[in-house]
Design an enzyme around this catalytic site. Structure first.
Site, PDB file in Angstrom:
ATOM      1  N   GLU A   1      -6.688   4.723   7.922  1.00  0.00           N
ATOM      2  CA  GLU A   1      -6.498   6.155   7.618  1.00  0.00           C
ATOM      3  C   GLU A   1      -7.757   6.733   6.974  1.00  0.00           C
ATOM      4  OE1 GLU A   1      -2.779   5.663   5.523  1.00  0.00           O
ATOM      5  OE2 GLU A   1      -1.831   5.147   7.418  1.00  0.00           O
TER       6      GLU A   1
ATOM      7  N   GLY B   1       2.379   2.130  10.824  1.00  0.00           N
ATOM      8  CA  GLY B   1       3.325   3.226  10.701  1.00  0.00           C
ATOM      9  C   GLY B   1       4.035   3.590  11.993  1.00  0.00           C
TER      10      GLY B   1
ATOM     11  N   ASN C   1       0.874  -1.174   0.000  1.00  0.00           N
ATOM     12  CA  ASN C   1       0.000   0.000   0.000  1.00  0.00           C
ATOM     13  C   ASN C   1       0.913   1.226   0.000  1.00  0.00           C
ATOM     14  OD1 ASN C   1      -1.776   2.065   0.553  1.00  0.00           O
ATOM     15  ND2 ASN C   1      -2.216   1.415   2.655  1.00  0.00           N
ATOM     16  N   TRP C   2       0.974   1.875  -1.149  1.00  0.00           N
ATOM     17  CA  TRP C   2       1.930   2.994  -1.268  1.00  0.00           C
ATOM     18  C   TRP C   2       1.417   4.302  -0.673  1.00  0.00           C
ATOM     19  CZ3 TRP C   2       4.006   2.295  -7.004  1.00  0.00           C
ATOM     20  CH2 TRP C   2       4.911   1.246  -7.012  1.00  0.00           C
ATOM     21  N   LYS C   3       0.151   4.320  -0.280  1.00  0.00           N
ATOM     22  CA  LYS C   3      -0.426   5.547   0.290  1.00  0.00           C
ATOM     23  C   LYS C   3      -0.168   6.713  -0.670  1.00  0.00           C
ATOM     24  CE  LYS C   3      -0.008   3.379   4.726  1.00  0.00           C
ATOM     25  NZ  LYS C   3       0.021   3.477   6.170  1.00  0.00           N
TER      26      LYS C   3
ATOM     27  N   GLY D   1       2.878  -1.062   4.278  1.00  0.00           N
ATOM     28  CA  GLY D   1       2.965   0.333   3.869  1.00  0.00           C
ATOM     29  C   GLY D   1       4.418   0.739   3.665  1.00  0.00           C
ATOM     30  N   GLY D   2       5.045   1.232   4.727  1.00  0.00           N
ATOM     31  CA  GLY D   2       6.398   1.803   4.643  1.00  0.00           C
ATOM     32  C   GLY D   2       7.408   0.910   3.919  1.00  0.00           C
TER      33      GLY D   2
ATOM     34  N   HIS E   1      -9.434   1.228   4.975  1.00  0.00           N
ATOM     35  CA  HIS E   1      -8.148   1.391   5.671  1.00  0.00           C
ATOM     36  C   HIS E   1      -8.340   2.325   6.863  1.00  0.00           C
ATOM     37  CE1 HIS E   1      -4.039   2.606   6.530  1.00  0.00           C
ATOM     38  NE2 HIS E   1      -3.660   1.501   5.902  1.00  0.00           N
TER      39      HIS E   1
ATOM     40  N   SER F   1       3.341  -2.173  10.286  1.00  0.00           N
ATOM     41  CA  SER F   1       4.797  -2.156  10.488  1.00  0.00           C
ATOM     42  C   SER F   1       5.486  -3.472  10.115  1.00  0.00           C
ATOM     43  CB  SER F   1       5.132  -1.764  11.927  1.00  0.00           C
ATOM     44  OG  SER F   1       4.674  -0.458  12.199  1.00  0.00           O
TER      45      SER F   1
ATOM     46  N   GLU G   1      -5.483  -5.083  10.544  1.00  0.00           N
ATOM     47  CA  GLU G   1      -4.442  -4.081  10.762  1.00  0.00           C
ATOM     48  C   GLU G   1      -4.737  -3.338  12.065  1.00  0.00           C
ATOM     49  OE1 GLU G   1      -2.392  -2.814   6.887  1.00  0.00           O
ATOM     50  OE2 GLU G   1      -4.201  -1.624   7.048  1.00  0.00           O
TER      51      GLU G   1
HETATM   52  P1  PGA Z   1       2.865   0.225   7.629  1.00  0.00           P
HETATM   53  O1  PGA Z   1       1.420   0.461   6.945  1.00  0.00           O
HETATM   54  O2  PGA Z   1       3.395  -1.069   7.071  1.00  0.00           O
HETATM   55  O3  PGA Z   1       3.680   1.413   7.224  1.00  0.00           O
HETATM   56  O4  PGA Z   1       2.631   0.155   9.095  1.00  0.00           O
HETATM   57  C1  PGA Z   1       0.513  -0.598   6.777  1.00  0.00           C
HETATM   58  C2  PGA Z   1      -0.753  -0.085   6.190  1.00  0.00           C
HETATM   59  O5  PGA Z   1      -1.126   1.066   6.457  1.00  0.00           O
HETATM   60  O6  PGA Z   1      -1.435  -0.795   5.429  1.00  0.00           O
END
Ligand code: PGA
Length: 263
Positions: A97, A185, A10-12, A246-247, A95, A225, A179
């Protein structure tokens, strides 16, 4: 039954079209031996470019969100048919966010899941508890509430429902991502045992509502994470079928390393 593992990135709100294309081209030769399904969700603007670059590779391109209606006066929104036309094959929905910053409700997310299934986009439905909810012992209650509201009416087991609708037949294409909000994050990955307990709960919920056979087919990913150092131990757990990252998905080396670790 062994479910095929999935690594989803997930590149956000990162990467331009050019960066996305270069990433996909660089990734393709590095994951030739990988034994998992590889998904990437770039920002909307880079979906078509990434999908074109992924042709002939094992990389599947999707999106990070969508609206629930096919078209209309919804400034700034993108619909499911638009994503399909751009080459998306899956879509991340709900998600944390989106839930926390953009105030998406379970009811809105349910309509999106239904729409995605109807147009043949594979939904990755995200659920998860906050730190406060976990601290007060409400994790399972929160997961059950998110599952029942986000999946309300989506599926009727053959034995229970006379009037099967099209999306109910394709339900096994649904993917769930557990999640925990406190792990996203933050660098605080859940331990494999903590994650497994939540995943087992999700699978039991699915078995109770959709039947054991369907529950065994649905992939439940862990997100929060995840890194090359933590992915193998997490995904060795019996109910963890892969990761939503994500990251660590922004870097081609760490992403390909994770893909090659998933078995
Ligand atoms: P993260 O993000 O790996 O940076 O914690 C995961 C996500 O938001 O799907």
């Amino acid at each position: 039954m062994k479910r095929k593992r999935i690594l989803a990135g997930n590149w956000k709100m990162y990467k331009t079209r050019g960066e996305a294309k270069a990433f996909v081209q660089e990734l393709a030769p590095k994951i030739k031996q990988a034994d998992c399904r590889i998904f990437i969700a770039p920002p909307f603007t880079a979906v078509a470019e990434s999908a074109a670059a992924s042709e002939g590779t094992a990389i599947v391109i999707g999106a990070q969100n969508m609206h629930d209606v096919p078209e209309g006066a919804f400034t700034g929104e993108i619909s499911a048919p638009m994503l399909v036309e751009a080459g998306a094959q899956f879509v991340i929905l709900g998600h944390s966010e989106r839930r926390q910053i953009f105030l998406e409700t379970n009811a809105f997310i349910q309509r999106k899941v239904e729409r995605a299934l109807n147009v043949g986009l594979q939904p990755i439905l995200c659920i998860g508890e906050t730190q406060a909810e976990r601290a007060s012992g409400r994790t399972e209650e929160v997961l059950a509430e998110q599952l029942s509201q986000c999946l309300a009416g989506i599926y009727c087991a053959r034995s229970k429902c006379d009037n099967l609708s099209v999306h109910s037949i394709k339900t096994e294409s649904l993917i769930i991502a557990y999640e925990p909000v406190w792990a996203i994050g933050t660098g605080n990955t859940a331990t494999p045992e903590m994650a497994q307990a939540a995943h087992r709960f999700c699978r039991a919920w699915l078995a109770e509502h959709w039947g054991k056979e369907m529950a065994e087919k649905i992939a439940v990913l862990y997100g929060g994470s995840v890194k090359p150092e933590t992915i193998a131990a997490l995904c060795e757990m019996p109910d963890i079928d892969g990761a939503l990252v994500g990251g660590a998905a922004l870097n081609v080396n760490s992403f390909s390393q994770m893909a090659n670790l998933l078995k």
